[in-house]
Design a protein around this motif. Structure first.
Motif, PDB file in Angstrom:
ATOM      1  N   ARG A 159      -3.086   3.902  -2.972  1.00 13.02           N
ATOM      2  CA  ARG A 159      -4.295   4.352  -2.263  1.00 13.02           C
ATOM      3  C   ARG A 159      -4.697   5.772  -2.642  1.00 13.02           C
ATOM      4  O   ARG A 159      -5.880   6.096  -2.715  1.00 13.02           O
ATOM      5  CB  ARG A 159      -4.060   4.293  -0.746  1.00 13.02           C
ATOM      6  CG  ARG A 159      -3.848   2.900  -0.230  1.00 13.02           C
ATOM      7  CD  ARG A 159      -5.152   2.149  -0.272  1.00 13.02           C
ATOM      8  NE  ARG A 159      -5.010   0.795   0.195  1.00 13.02           N
ATOM      9  CZ  ARG A 159      -5.851  -0.180  -0.103  1.00 13.02           C
ATOM     10  NH1 ARG A 159      -6.883   0.058  -0.889  1.00 13.02           N
ATOM     11  NH2 ARG A 159      -5.671  -1.380   0.359  1.00 13.02           N
ATOM     12  N   GLY A 203       3.006   6.682   6.783  1.00  9.84           N
ATOM     13  CA  GLY A 203       2.701   5.765   5.677  1.00  9.84           C
ATOM     14  C   GLY A 203       3.774   5.801   4.597  1.00  9.84           C
ATOM     15  O   GLY A 203       4.662   6.658   4.600  1.00  9.84           O
ATOM     16  N   ASP A 206       0.844  -1.197   0.000  1.00  9.30           N
ATOM     17  CA  ASP A 206       0.000   0.000   0.000  1.00  9.30           C
ATOM     18  C   ASP A 206       0.877   1.244   0.000  1.00  9.30           C
ATOM     19  O   ASP A 206       1.790   1.343   0.809  1.00  9.30           O
ATOM     20  CB  ASP A 206      -0.851   0.043   1.270  1.00  9.30           C
ATOM     21  CG  ASP A 206      -2.056  -0.850   1.151  1.00  9.30           C
ATOM     22  OD1 ASP A 206      -2.106  -1.633   0.187  1.00  9.30           O
ATOM     23  OD2 ASP A 206      -2.932  -0.761   2.019  1.00  9.30           O
ATOM     24  N   ARG A 261      -6.393  13.053   2.273  1.00 10.44           N
ATOM     25  CA  ARG A 261      -5.953  11.697   2.651  1.00 10.44           C
ATOM     26  C   ARG A 261      -4.500  11.449   2.269  1.00 10.44           C
ATOM     27  O   ARG A 261      -3.786  10.730   2.950  1.00 10.44           O
ATOM     28  CB  ARG A 261      -6.817  10.654   1.943  1.00 10.44           C
ATOM     29  CG  ARG A 261      -8.236  10.689   2.402  1.00 10.44           C
ATOM     30  CD  ARG A 261      -9.043   9.675   1.627  1.00 10.44           C
ATOM     31  NE  ARG A 261     -10.442   9.869   1.908  1.00 10.44           N
ATOM     32  CZ  ARG A 261     -11.340   8.914   1.823  1.00 10.44           C
ATOM     33  NH1 ARG A 261     -10.992   7.703   1.462  1.00 10.44           N
ATOM     34  NH2 ARG A 261     -12.602   9.161   2.087  1.00 10.44           N
ATOM     35  N   HIS A 262      -4.108  12.022   1.134  1.00 10.65           N
ATOM     36  CA  HIS A 262      -2.737  11.800   0.675  1.00 10.65           C
ATOM     37  C   HIS A 262      -1.742  12.371   1.688  1.00 10.65           C
ATOM     38  O   HIS A 262      -0.820  11.687   2.132  1.00 10.65           O
ATOM     39  CB  HIS A 262      -2.545  12.456  -0.693  1.00 10.65           C
ATOM     40  CG  HIS A 262      -1.185  12.240  -1.264  1.00 10.65           C
ATOM     41  ND1 HIS A 262      -0.862  11.146  -2.031  1.00 10.65           N
ATOM     42  CD2 HIS A 262      -0.041  12.960  -1.147  1.00 10.65           C
ATOM     43  CE1 HIS A 262       0.409  11.209  -2.371  1.00 10.65           C
ATOM     44  NE2 HIS A 262       0.928  12.306  -1.854  1.00 10.65           N
ATOM     45  N   ALA A 295       1.121   5.723  -1.178  1.00  4.49           N
ATOM     46  CA  ALA A 295       0.608   6.936  -1.807  1.00  4.49           C
ATOM     47  C   ALA A 295       1.561   7.267  -2.953  1.00  4.49           C
ATOM     48  O   ALA A 295       2.770   7.083  -2.818  1.00  4.49           O
ATOM     49  CB  ALA A 295       0.588   8.068  -0.782  1.00  4.49           C
ATOM     50  N   THR A 323      -1.256  10.547   4.911  1.00  2.00           N
ATOM     51  CA  THR A 323      -0.305   9.424   4.854  1.00  2.00           C
ATOM     52  C   THR A 323       1.085   9.887   5.278  1.00  2.00           C
ATOM     53  O   THR A 323       1.776   9.202   6.038  1.00  2.00           O
ATOM     54  CB  THR A 323      -0.240   8.860   3.413  1.00  2.00           C
ATOM     55  OG1 THR A 323      -1.543   8.434   3.050  1.00  2.00           O
ATOM     56  CG2 THR A 323       0.724   7.696   3.289  1.00  2.00           C
ATOM     57  N   TYR A 383       5.198   6.217   0.777  1.00  2.00           N
ATOM     58  CA  TYR A 383       4.868   6.973  -0.434  1.00  2.00           C
ATOM     59  C   TYR A 383       5.978   6.818  -1.452  1.00  2.00           C
ATOM     60  O   TYR A 383       7.146   6.659  -1.115  1.00  2.00           O
ATOM     61  CB  TYR A 383       4.593   8.453  -0.120  1.00  2.00           C
ATOM     62  CG  TYR A 383       5.660   9.146   0.682  1.00  2.00           C
ATOM     63  CD1 TYR A 383       5.598   9.170   2.072  1.00  2.00           C
ATOM     64  CD2 TYR A 383       6.730   9.785   0.057  1.00  2.00           C
ATOM     65  CE1 TYR A 383       6.580   9.806   2.817  1.00  2.00           C
ATOM     66  CE2 TYR A 383       7.715  10.428   0.800  1.00  2.00           C
ATOM     67  CZ  TYR A 383       7.632  10.432   2.176  1.00  2.00           C
ATOM     68  OH  TYR A 383       8.609  11.056   2.912  1.00  2.00           O
ATOM     69  N   SER A 408       1.340  10.337   8.994  1.00  4.76           N
ATOM     70  CA  SER A 408       1.019   9.158   9.794  1.00  4.76           C
ATOM     71  C   SER A 408       2.033   8.041   9.575  1.00  4.76           C
ATOM     72  O   SER A 408       1.777   6.890   9.930  1.00  4.76           O
ATOM     73  CB  SER A 408      -0.385   8.655   9.449  1.00  4.76           C
ATOM     74  OG  SER A 408      -1.309   9.711   9.561  1.00  4.76           O
TER      75      SER A 408
END
Ligand code: SF4
Length: 392
Positions: A71, A272, A20, A263-264, A22, A267, A274, A270
């Motif tokens: 995502r 996430g 997953d 949302r991007h 970005a 990420t 990318y 948080s």
């Protein structure tokens, strides 16, 4: 591994060890360079270079998205809408063709003067459902000072074009703290902005980046920037007026109507993963970060020759460094950092990781640590960089 600088092709592991992610796509063209800008972008005056860019991007995106579930997508720059309609359509087709399924959010940045009805319609047809427009200010003197090419009427037309194309999720960028900015001007900007009712607002202080024309003007004392106190008052006024207008601040610079948080970018804040494509784009995956050369010709040449860009810099983060960095970026969020969430993600307890600094910052009233949640206090919002320096 220690930080590495210099030519090297992105190793397979950097690309293949997460699912997953970005996706960020950097469009390195602008119609003209703004005097304060330190992003990598060049004037769009060579169409053959633009064709090469699109060709190389097609190859890089295909590689980068292979075996990944994308995502969210964010097309930024530069100015994506500086491309002519045919090139923009090609770019969006490249991205859409590489996605295995529709992303949860697909943003494209735009400048007011280069987003017309046709471009908005082709973006919507490609799947873009969020447009972020660089309004900066509605004041003609302010726009002139910032070296922007658009007027307030262009911003209104661009927002209208998005709505006509069916894109309701429009974000406007506002700037404060630039030469000539004032509380009165902020009040006017907020009134103009509210009249357009964007779903999302980002507010940025002008920062003087070394080596920019603005930096030279400041050094030569040709322009004067508002002082820290004026800066802070402008930021506070923006926060207050946006809250009164129903915009919830969810990050230091970002405000949204309910349901319209980006949302991007969430990420990024948080921890996430990318993947960045295009010259100068940054990536973070599997505990490593790397970035592409901020040089269109060098980036193009390496991608067209090997299918992957030469990387400019890569670094494997130790688990402690990664945890500290996550703590700092996650504290940008108004909701702060939940202790259990942080421990699950990093294996560290922030109280021990940053002892005794967390306690000291709490004693100074810059952090609160209540109910197993660490947050910046509102008092710390404007001095967050200093707080983060203590934690990193
Ligand atoms: S439009 Fe944006 S990216 Fe382009 S030069 Fe101006 S600030 Fe930089």
């Amino acid at each position: 591994m220690t930080p590495h600088r210099g030519p090297q092709t992105a190793p397979t592991a950097l690309w293949d060890d997460c699912r997953d992610a970005a996706l960020y796509v950097h469009v390195p063209f602008c119609t003209r360079k703004c005097p304060y800008c330190a992003f990598y972008s060049i004037p769009l005056d060579d169409t053959s270079l633009c064709r090469k860019y699109l060709e190389a991007l097609d190859m890089e995106i295909a590689q980068a998205t292979r075996c990944r579930c994308i995502r969210t997508v964010y097309v930024g720059g530069g100015t994506p809408t500086a491309l002519d309609a045919a090139s923009l359509e090609l770019l969006m087709g490249t991205i859409r063709g590489a996605l295995q399924e529709s992303p949860e959010e697909w943003t494209c940045e735009a400048n007011p003067e280069s987003l017309d009805g046709d471009k908005a319609a082709l973006l919507a047809a490609a799947g873009v459902d969020r447009i972020s427009i660089g309004a900066q200010t509605f004041d003609p003197d302010g726009l002139r000072t910032l070296g922007r090419r658009h007027g307030a009427a262009d911003t209104r037309r661009a927002v209208e074009a998005c709505r006509r194309a069916g894109i309701e999720n429009v974000s406007l960028d506002l700037m404060y703290g630039y030469p000539g900015s004032s509380l009165r001007r902020i009040e006017q900007d907020i009134r103009n902005l509210m009249a357009l009712a964007p779903a999302h607002v980002s507010v940025y202080a002008l920062s003087v980046e070394p080596g920019t024309p603005l930096d030279r003007m400041v050094q030569r004392r040709e322009i004067e920037l508002p002082g820290d106190e004026s800066h802070a008052l402008q930021y506070e006024l923006l926060r207050r007026r946006l809250a009164e207008g129903g915009y919830r601040q969810y990050e230091l610079s970002n405000f949204a109507l309910p349901g319209y948080r980006c949302r991007h970018n969430w990420t990024y804040w948080s921890g996430g993963q990318y993947i960045g494509c295009g010259p100068g784009a940054h990536s973070f995956s599997g505990g490593k970060r790397w970035w592409n050369p901020p040089d269109l010709v060098r980036w193009c040449t390496s991608v067209l020759e090997s299918g992957r860009p030469q990387i400019e810099f890569d670094e494997h983060l130790s688990s402690e460094k990664r945890a500290r960095e996550l703590l700092v970026v996650a504290l940008r969020r108004s909701e702060g950092v939940n202790r259990g969430w942080f421990r699950t993600l990093t294996g560290f307890d922030y109280r021990q990781l940053c002892a005794p600094v967390v306690r000291q910052l709490c004693d100074l009233g810059l952090l609160t640590d209540q109910g197993d949640r660490l947050r910046l206090t509102e008092k710390a919002y404007f001095v967050s960089d200093a707080v983060f320096r203590e934690l990193i």
